[in-house]
Design an enzyme around this catalytic site. Structure first.
Site, PDB file in Angstrom:
ATOM      1  N   SER A 286       0.840  -1.206   0.000  1.00  0.00           N
ATOM      2  CA  SER A 286       0.000   0.000   0.000  1.00  0.00           C
ATOM      3  C   SER A 286       0.877   1.260   0.000  1.00  0.00           C
ATOM      4  O   SER A 286       2.057   1.174  -0.339  1.00  0.00           O
ATOM      5  CB  SER A 286      -0.944  -0.034   1.213  1.00  0.00           C
ATOM      6  OG  SER A 286      -1.938   0.955   1.096  1.00  0.00           O
ATOM      7  N   ASN A 287       0.334   2.399   0.349  1.00  0.00           N
ATOM      8  CA  ASN A 287       1.093   3.657   0.383  1.00  0.00           C
ATOM      9  C   ASN A 287       0.555   4.541   1.506  1.00  0.00           C
ATOM     10  O   ASN A 287      -0.397   4.177   2.193  1.00  0.00           O
ATOM     11  CB  ASN A 287       1.012   4.356  -0.987  1.00  0.00           C
ATOM     12  CG  ASN A 287      -0.413   4.687  -1.358  1.00  0.00           C
ATOM     13  OD1 ASN A 287      -1.072   5.493  -0.720  1.00  0.00           O
ATOM     14  ND2 ASN A 287      -0.929   4.020  -2.402  1.00  0.00           N
ATOM     15  N   HIS A 288       1.167   5.720   1.681  1.00  0.00           N
ATOM     16  CA  HIS A 288       0.870   6.576   2.837  1.00  0.00           C
ATOM     17  C   HIS A 288      -0.292   7.539   2.641  1.00  0.00           C
ATOM     18  O   HIS A 288      -0.456   8.452   3.447  1.00  0.00           O
ATOM     19  CB  HIS A 288       2.109   7.386   3.213  1.00  0.00           C
ATOM     20  CG  HIS A 288       3.194   6.561   3.824  1.00  0.00           C
ATOM     21  ND1 HIS A 288       3.030   5.924   5.033  1.00  0.00           N
ATOM     22  CD2 HIS A 288       4.437   6.243   3.394  1.00  0.00           C
ATOM     23  CE1 HIS A 288       4.135   5.268   5.330  1.00  0.00           C
ATOM     24  NE2 HIS A 288       5.002   5.433   4.340  1.00  0.00           N
ATOM     25  N   SER A 289      -1.084   7.394   1.606  1.00  0.00           N
ATOM     26  CA  SER A 289      -2.201   8.321   1.418  1.00  0.00           C
ATOM     27  C   SER A 289      -3.153   8.264   2.619  1.00  0.00           C
ATOM     28  O   SER A 289      -3.546   7.188   3.063  1.00  0.00           O
ATOM     29  CB  SER A 289      -2.963   7.940   0.144  1.00  0.00           C
ATOM     30  OG  SER A 289      -4.178   8.658   0.090  1.00  0.00           O
TER      31      SER A 289
ATOM     32  N   ALA B 231      -4.802   7.502  -4.269  1.00  0.00           N
ATOM     33  CA  ALA B 231      -3.425   7.083  -4.562  1.00  0.00           C
ATOM     34  C   ALA B 231      -3.494   5.584  -4.859  1.00  0.00           C
ATOM     35  O   ALA B 231      -3.333   4.739  -3.967  1.00  0.00           O
ATOM     36  CB  ALA B 231      -2.524   7.373  -3.373  1.00  0.00           C
TER      37      ALA B 231
END
Ligand code: C5P
Length: 221
Positions: A29-32, A96
């Site tokens: 995943s990502n930091h959005s 994102a």
């Protein structure tokens, strides 16, 4: 005061990160945080729009008068976007979306039997490009988060993804962008560009919704 700017308009927003499963307990995943998308959903509802918020996993409460559709992966988000797009007039892609997903999700938890391992990845569909290239496309707005050559990449994405507007945001500056409470952007349309100075994401969302409403109404006439 712009409470009637989007009366009777159905608007869809994607927000937050996506999660791409590796096995039943792990994901990429990502930091959005989803803050910008949720702020836009709230501002659009205040402007009179009927809002569908297609959201990846976030810790945010659903804004008042907004219909939230919860999704996990990019594939889920793509399907949810295609399902609502026939009924909406404005589509804002703020999510994102993970660019790649594991080719296979293991049925069982992967054990640490080896010193190294590989995960094969495959490209995810570009959701905003799919919406913008549809025959009955809504007015389509994308975001471009970049760390360099911001306007160059933003103009390129506007054209390549066939968008009506792109909101360019410099994520090399940590006081704005991912997870920050503030943002500062340049809005690019085929006709020109306009900068909005640094301010809170909620206040910026109100300004962006006003600009989107103006451009949307111009495109209808
Ligand atoms: O190509 P890039 O990821 O930088 O483009 C960002 C824009 O495209 C954002 O509006 C984002 O929500 C959207 N996007 C999408 N589906 C993807 C990747 C990006 O809708 N798979």
């Amino acid at each position: 005061f712009n409470s009637r700017l989007l009366d009777g308009v159905h608007l869809t927003i994607t927000a937050g990160p996506t999660r791409e499963a590796i096995d039943p307990v792990r994901y990429i995943s990502n930091h959005s945080s989803g803050k910008m998308g949720y702020a836009l959903a709230s501002a659009a509802a205040d402007a009179g729009a009927r809002v569908s918020l297609i959201s990846g996993p976030t810790n945010l409460p659903c804004p008042d008068r907004v219909q939230r559709i919860d999704v996990v992966s990019a594939t889920d988000m793509h399907n949810a976007a295609l399902a609502v797009m026939g009924q909406c007039q404005v589509f804002i892609a703020c999510a994102a979306v993970a660019d790649y997903r594991p080719v296979n999700c293991a049925d069982q938890k992967i054990k640490k039997d080896n010193e190294s391992m590989r995960i094969d990845l495959v490209r995810n569909p570009d959701i905003v490009a799919a919406v913008a290239n549809h025959a009955q496309r809504p007015f389509t707005v994308g975001f471009a988060a970049e760390t360099q050559d911001l306007l160059h990449y933003a103009r390129d994405k506007l054209q390549r993804k066939n968008l009506d507007m792109i909101v360019a945001n410099d994520v090399a500056n940590t006081s704005i962008g991912f997870n920050a409470n503030d943002n500062a952007v340049t809005v690019v349309t085929p006709g020109g560009e306009q900068s909005i100075a640094q301010m809170g994401k909620n206040q910026l969302a109100v300004q962006l919704i006003a600009l989107i409403a103006q451009e949307f109404h111009c495109s209808q006439s």
